[in-house]
Scaffold this motif. Structure first.
Motif, PDB file in Angstrom:
ATOM      1  N   LEU A  16       0.724  -1.234  -0.030  1.00 15.63           N
ATOM      2  CA  LEU A  16       0.057  -0.051  -0.026  1.00 15.63           C
ATOM      3  C   LEU A  16       0.815   1.170  -0.237  1.00 15.63           C
ATOM      4  O   LEU A  16       0.129   2.378  -0.479  1.00 15.63           O
ATOM      5  CB  LEU A  16      -0.928   0.020   1.321  1.00 15.63           C
ATOM      6  CG  LEU A  16      -2.282  -0.604   1.457  1.00 15.63           C
ATOM      7  CD1 LEU A  16      -2.967  -0.542   2.394  1.00 15.63           C
ATOM      8  CD2 LEU A  16      -2.993   0.099   0.150  1.00 15.63           C
ATOM      9  N   HIS A  17       2.093   1.186   0.583  1.00 17.18           N
ATOM     10  CA  HIS A  17       2.687   2.335   0.915  1.00 17.18           C
ATOM     11  C   HIS A  17       4.240   2.469   0.089  1.00 17.18           C
ATOM     12  O   HIS A  17       4.840   3.490   0.246  1.00 17.18           O
ATOM     13  CB  HIS A  17       2.969   2.365   2.350  1.00 17.18           C
ATOM     14  CG  HIS A  17       1.779   2.796   3.089  1.00 17.18           C
ATOM     15  ND1 HIS A  17       1.363   4.089   3.369  1.00 17.18           N
ATOM     16  CD2 HIS A  17       1.010   1.919   3.556  1.00 17.18           C
ATOM     17  CE1 HIS A  17       0.223   3.786   3.820  1.00 17.18           C
ATOM     18  NE2 HIS A  17       0.067   2.370   4.257  1.00 17.18           N
ATOM     19  N   VAL A  18       4.817   1.122  -0.474  1.00 20.71           N
ATOM     20  CA  VAL A  18       5.807   1.186  -1.152  1.00 20.71           C
ATOM     21  C   VAL A  18       5.693   0.313  -2.464  1.00 20.71           C
ATOM     22  O   VAL A  18       5.029  -0.583  -2.656  1.00 20.71           O
ATOM     23  CB  VAL A  18       6.842   0.351  -0.207  1.00 20.71           C
ATOM     24  CG1 VAL A  18       8.280   0.299  -1.115  1.00 20.71           C
ATOM     25  CG2 VAL A  18       7.347   1.244   1.060  1.00 20.71           C
ATOM     26  N   SER A  19       6.057   0.734  -3.590  1.00 20.40           N
ATOM     27  CA  SER A  19       5.838   0.683  -5.004  1.00 20.40           C
ATOM     28  C   SER A  19       6.146  -0.805  -5.474  1.00 20.40           C
ATOM     29  O   SER A  19       5.673  -1.704  -6.078  1.00 20.40           O
ATOM     30  CB  SER A  19       5.895   1.726  -5.940  1.00 20.40           C
ATOM     31  OG  SER A  19       7.538   1.679  -6.187  1.00 20.40           O
ATOM     32  N   THR A  20       7.422  -0.956  -4.952  1.00 19.99           N
ATOM     33  CA  THR A  20       8.040  -2.431  -5.069  1.00 19.99           C
ATOM     34  C   THR A  20       8.924  -2.942  -3.776  1.00 19.99           C
ATOM     35  O   THR A  20       9.357  -2.230  -3.052  1.00 19.99           O
ATOM     36  CB  THR A  20       9.208  -2.125  -6.221  1.00 19.99           C
ATOM     37  OG1 THR A  20       9.793  -3.364  -6.262  1.00 19.99           O
ATOM     38  CG2 THR A  20      10.157  -1.236  -5.952  1.00 19.99           C
ATOM     39  N   ARG A  32       4.504   6.301  -0.143  1.00 16.11           N
ATOM     40  CA  ARG A  32       3.215   6.958  -0.010  1.00 16.11           C
ATOM     41  C   ARG A  32       3.009   7.068   1.558  1.00 16.11           C
ATOM     42  O   ARG A  32       3.288   6.103   2.466  1.00 16.11           O
ATOM     43  CB  ARG A  32       1.998   6.308  -0.597  1.00 16.11           C
ATOM     44  CG  ARG A  32       2.123   6.372  -2.216  1.00 16.11           C
ATOM     45  CD  ARG A  32       0.893   6.275  -2.731  1.00 16.11           C
ATOM     46  NE  ARG A  32       0.301   4.876  -2.390  1.00 16.11           N
ATOM     47  CZ  ARG A  32      -0.622   4.204  -3.467  1.00 16.11           C
ATOM     48  NH1 ARG A  32      -1.010   4.912  -4.356  1.00 16.11           N
ATOM     49  NH2 ARG A  32      -0.988   3.052  -3.320  1.00 16.11           N
ATOM     50  N   LEU A  33       2.654   8.216   2.028  1.00 12.16           N
ATOM     51  CA  LEU A  33       2.079   8.613   3.228  1.00 12.16           C
ATOM     52  C   LEU A  33       0.904   8.993   3.238  1.00 12.16           C
ATOM     53  O   LEU A  33       0.489   9.782   2.506  1.00 12.16           O
ATOM     54  CB  LEU A  33       3.266   9.687   3.893  1.00 12.16           C
ATOM     55  CG  LEU A  33       2.957  10.385   5.133  1.00 12.16           C
ATOM     56  CD1 LEU A  33       3.461   9.416   6.193  1.00 12.16           C
ATOM     57  CD2 LEU A  33       3.361  11.710   5.514  1.00 12.16           C
ATOM     58  N   TRP A  72       0.096  11.330   0.013  1.00 13.65           N
ATOM     59  CA  TRP A  72       1.134  12.018  -0.137  1.00 13.65           C
ATOM     60  C   TRP A  72       2.180  11.118  -0.657  1.00 13.65           C
ATOM     61  O   TRP A  72       2.540   9.866  -0.262  1.00 13.65           O
ATOM     62  CB  TRP A  72       1.769  12.683   0.905  1.00 13.65           C
ATOM     63  CG  TRP A  72       0.855  13.908   1.322  1.00 13.65           C
ATOM     64  CD1 TRP A  72       0.049  13.726   2.398  1.00 13.65           C
ATOM     65  CD2 TRP A  72       1.195  15.356   1.081  1.00 13.65           C
ATOM     66  NE1 TRP A  72      -0.721  15.027   2.538  1.00 13.65           N
ATOM     67  CE2 TRP A  72      -0.005  15.917   2.041  1.00 13.65           C
ATOM     68  CE3 TRP A  72       1.738  16.332   0.524  1.00 13.65           C
ATOM     69  CZ2 TRP A  72      -0.166  17.386   1.800  1.00 13.65           C
ATOM     70  CZ3 TRP A  72       1.673  17.411   0.282  1.00 13.65           C
ATOM     71  CH2 TRP A  72       0.800  18.133   1.152  1.00 13.65           C
ATOM     72  N   GLU A  73       3.054  11.447  -1.988  1.00 18.27           N
ATOM     73  CA  GLU A  73       3.693  10.378  -2.678  1.00 18.27           C
ATOM     74  C   GLU A  73       4.934  11.181  -3.150  1.00 18.27           C
ATOM     75  O   GLU A  73       4.931  12.320  -3.414  1.00 18.27           O
ATOM     76  CB  GLU A  73       2.918   9.798  -3.816  1.00 18.27           C
ATOM     77  CG  GLU A  73       3.825   8.814  -4.609  1.00 18.27           C
ATOM     78  CD  GLU A  73       3.035   7.940  -5.704  1.00 18.27           C
ATOM     79  OE1 GLU A  73       3.628   7.621  -6.874  1.00 18.27           O
ATOM     80  OE2 GLU A  73       1.895   8.077  -5.883  1.00 18.27           O
ATOM     81  N   GLY A 543      -0.095  -4.308   5.327  1.00 17.92           N
ATOM     82  CA  GLY A 543       0.467  -3.156   6.212  1.00 17.92           C
ATOM     83  C   GLY A 543      -0.419  -3.397   7.594  1.00 17.92           C
ATOM     84  O   GLY A 543      -1.225  -4.152   7.828  1.00 17.92           O
ATOM     85  N   ILE A 544       0.389  -2.519   8.422  1.00 16.57           N
ATOM     86  CA  ILE A 544      -0.218  -2.607  10.093  1.00 16.57           C
ATOM     87  C   ILE A 544      -0.254  -1.225  10.381  1.00 16.57           C
ATOM     88  O   ILE A 544       0.630  -0.465  10.279  1.00 16.57           O
ATOM     89  CB  ILE A 544       0.427  -3.572  10.671  1.00 16.57           C
ATOM     90  CG1 ILE A 544      -0.219  -3.618  12.058  1.00 16.57           C
ATOM     91  CG2 ILE A 544       2.126  -3.319  11.056  1.00 16.57           C
ATOM     92  CD1 ILE A 544       0.498  -4.930  13.056  1.00 16.57           C
ATOM     93  N   ARG A 545      -1.625  -0.779  11.216  1.00 16.49           N
ATOM     94  CA  ARG A 545      -1.627   0.406  11.955  1.00 16.49           C
ATOM     95  C   ARG A 545      -2.259  -0.065  13.320  1.00 16.49           C
ATOM     96  O   ARG A 545      -3.217  -0.708  13.519  1.00 16.49           O
ATOM     97  CB  ARG A 545      -2.649   1.209  11.163  1.00 16.49           C
ATOM     98  CG  ARG A 545      -1.887   2.015  10.059  1.00 16.49           C
ATOM     99  CD  ARG A 545      -2.962   3.198   9.531  1.00 16.49           C
ATOM    100  NE  ARG A 545      -4.452   2.831   9.141  1.00 16.49           N
ATOM    101  CZ  ARG A 545      -5.574   3.065   9.591  1.00 16.49           C
ATOM    102  NH1 ARG A 545      -5.556   3.843  10.843  1.00 16.49           N
ATOM    103  NH2 ARG A 545      -6.759   2.732   9.350  1.00 16.49           N
TER     104      ARG A 545
END
Length: 632
Positions: A16-20, A32-33, A72-73, A543-545
């Motif tokens: 979700l947050h890192v493209s690769t 991404r944030l 944001w990216e 991911g984990i939140r």
């Protein structure tokens, strides 16, 4: 009840947050944030990297908004094999807000806790989704044609072995502690593969199978063959073939730090000071008292000197090495777990650990790339586990010790290899558990966390159930399957076995008791929770939140674009609440496991349970904008 904290900016290493997840050196990775809209106006958002130890800032752009979050990216060029970065948010008021793997901070943070992009070869794709089962061969199962029985009847057991019947108690006192043999063999493991399949296991970890002079076999006498007492080479071949036919991979166990003192290499070294094997070990000069270095001073475990080129050639380097031989036909193992990996190659001023681990991995890539390499490191493992060799850690700091401290009865002892100070389990609140978990996990790259073992216990430790609080077992296993990492079942845990230390936990498996009133509920708990992990891939790769924490309960969500899973773990009756903006779809949560309740109203999501327990709910996946690179 403490008022819920407002939502905070979030980033992790998941898709979700890192493209690769497997970048190459020089590649620009999109990161991404997520920032809650309630966070306040921002004048600058971006990353701070430290390539070549020179700080670099990349400004991010706002690329979309959904469900109360801004996205944001920016791009980060991977300039070093391990490339650290953190986020910086500057408010309109000029205040700086930093975000790293420990979470938000109002002051500048350490490089040690940065997010990391790793350009080394990644773990095999199957690693993160694996469900591991650990077997100690002598105590797991005895086949109908077990070599032990025939040798015992003929009076031909090895001279060191103390024979025991399967129903005998484990002898905790030396020599029985290491010499008592119950006669489990590899064909016995093969005959019980249906049990592993019924649990959903797809990764079998065998402790050492080489000949030795102990029941644990960490004191190998040779690495050239499988112990005949376990059925020999042919039995290992049969086991791996049968496991593969069921979709179960098998990894072995190597001692790269030491051999046994009866090992053929060590005997040759002792017999002749000019023998090539002499350089394999640390022999002291007579002027310094003579003798040799060994593992923790135990004379039966002489320590390897990895400055020896010949030792590397025989053991870890190239297609003719021990590492390579058992990965290829006819054995076809799927990887290795390396015993006391943290000690390997280290003595005084010498530190060859990196060279040894990198050589092992290079050999594995050359002979069988799709294999897993795990290293044991019972302390803070982060400095050795940055992706250059080990795919994951067998360690107790990020998961096992914090878990025990939260879920065991106050004042519990902790004999064996867990590594607790003074062999006592401290008593943690839920907040302490989370703080300890995050502190040690933050040192790992994301993909190392994903392949690190989440073990309630192992063959070296007491059994978790021995001193667990009432109702704590589903909580502990639920966290093992829902936190990032590979869930581990140490054989016998699913039968509710107990043991006060590592030796006492090596009880022969009580086959035939599966339907008993004591065992059946425990077995069903294991099957249900392992099935939860298998049926919801987000628990392996999402991911984990963290959403809320109290003394007696914690809550978090695992997230992907396809699905989210809300998790609530409580050691007693508890209630947790958090801002509904944290989880927009909470009102449609569908129960997956447990009896806890979830409700969304008045801007809050409330989780409540009347007893200790683990609960999980399925939610829709996260709505996220397309990556900028994709839409360009």
């Amino acid at each position: 009840m403490t008022p819920p904290t407002p939502p905070a900016p979030h980033h992790d290493g998941s898709p979700l947050h890192v493209s690769t997840q497997a970048p190459t050196l020089g590649e620009t990775v999109r990161v991404r944030l997520r920032v809650p809209e309630s966070f306040g106006p921002l004048s600058w958002v971006g990353t701070r990297s430290n390539p070549n130890r020179e700080p670099r800032f990349e400004e991010a752009s706002l690329v979309g908004a959904a469900d109360g979050w801004q996205w944001w990216e920016t791009g980060v060029e991977v300039e070093n094999p391990v490339h650290g970065y953190r986020w910086l948010l500057v408010g309109d008021d000029g205040r700086q807000h930093w975000l790293n793997q420990l979470g938000p901070s109002s002051v500048e943070t350490r490089d040690h806790d940065d997010f990391r992009l790793v350009a080394h070869e990644p773990a095999p794709e199957w690693a993160a989704s694996s469900l591991m089962y650990q077997v100690f061969p002598d105590r797991f199962a005895k086949s109908g044609a077990a070599p032990f029985d025939e040798l015992r009847a003929a009076g031909e057991l090895p001279e060191w072995a103390i024979a025991a019947d399967w129903s005998d108690p484990v002898d905790p006192v030396y020599p029985g502690r290491s010499k008592q043999v119950f006669g489990g063999d590899l064909d016995g493991v093969r005959e019980k593969l249906d049990h592993l399949a019924s649990l959903g296991i797809d990764l079998l970890y065998l402790t050492p199978v080489f000949p030795a002079r102990s029941n644990h076999r960490y004191d190998a006498t040779t690495f050239d063959l499988v112990d005949p007492l376990l059925g020999g080479d042919e039995a290992l071949v049969r086991l791996v073939e049968a496991a593969h036919a069921r979709g179960i991979r098998v990894i072995g166990d190597l001692t790269s730090n030491h051999s046994g003192d009866a090992h053929e290499w060590f005997r040759a070294a002792q017999a002749d000071a000019e023998a090539p094997e002499r350089e394999f070990y640390f022999f002291r000069d007579e002027a310094d008292g003579g003798g040799y270095e060994s593992w923790l001073g135990v004379p039966s475990l002489p320590k390897f000197d990895w400055s020896s080129v010949e030792l590397r050639r025989r053991f870890i380097e190239g297609p003719d090495s021990v590492v390579a031989r058992f990965l290829g036909a006819p054995f076809n193992l799927d990887g290795w777990r390396i015993d006391v990996a943290n000690m390997t190659g280290r003595l005084g001023s010498a530190d060859l650990n990196a060279e040894v681990r990198q050589t092992i991995r290079r050999t594995m890539l050359e002979v069988k790339p799709d294999t897993l390499l795990l290293g044991e490191s019972t302390n803070d493992a982060a400095s050795d586990f940055q992706g250059d060799a080990w795919h994951g850690a067998m360690t107790y700091t990020p998961f096992t010790r914090p878990l025990w401290s939260w879920l065991l009865e106050p004042g519990s002892p902790a004999g064996g290899g867990l590594g607790f100070a003074l062999q006592q389990v401290p008593t943690f609140t839920g907040g302490d558990f989370l703080a300890a978990h995050l502190r040690f996990a933050a040192g790992f790259p994301w993909r190392t966390r994903a392949a690190t073992m989440n073990a309630l216990d192992t063959h070296d430790t007491p059994r978790f159930a021995t001193h667990a609080r009432p109702g704590a077992l589903p909580v502990a296993l639920g966290l093992a399957v829902s936190l990032p990492g590979i869930p581990v079942v140490w054989a016998g845990d699913e039968f509710g076995l107990t043991g006060v230390d590592g030796e006492a936990s090596r009880t022969p498996m009580p086959w035939g008791s599966e339907a008993s009133p004591e065992v059946a509920p425990v077995l069903e708990t294991y099957r249900s929770l392992l099935r939860l992990r298998r049926e919801h891939p987000v628990l392996a790769t999402g991911g984990i939140r963290w959403l809320a924490v109290g003394d007696d309960a914690v809550a978090f969500v695992r997230e992907s674009a396809e699905e989210s899973v809300l998790v609530f773990a409580a050691r007693s009756a508890a209630t947790l609440s958090f801002d509904s903006n944290e989880l927009a779809a909470a009102e449609v949560a569908a129960a997956l496991f447990g009896r806890a309740r979830v409700a969304a109203s008045a801007g809050l999501v409330t989780l409540e349970t009347d007893e200790a327990g683990f609960a999980a709910w399925s939610l829709p996946g996260v709505s996220a904008p397309s990556w900028q690179a994709e839409s360009a």
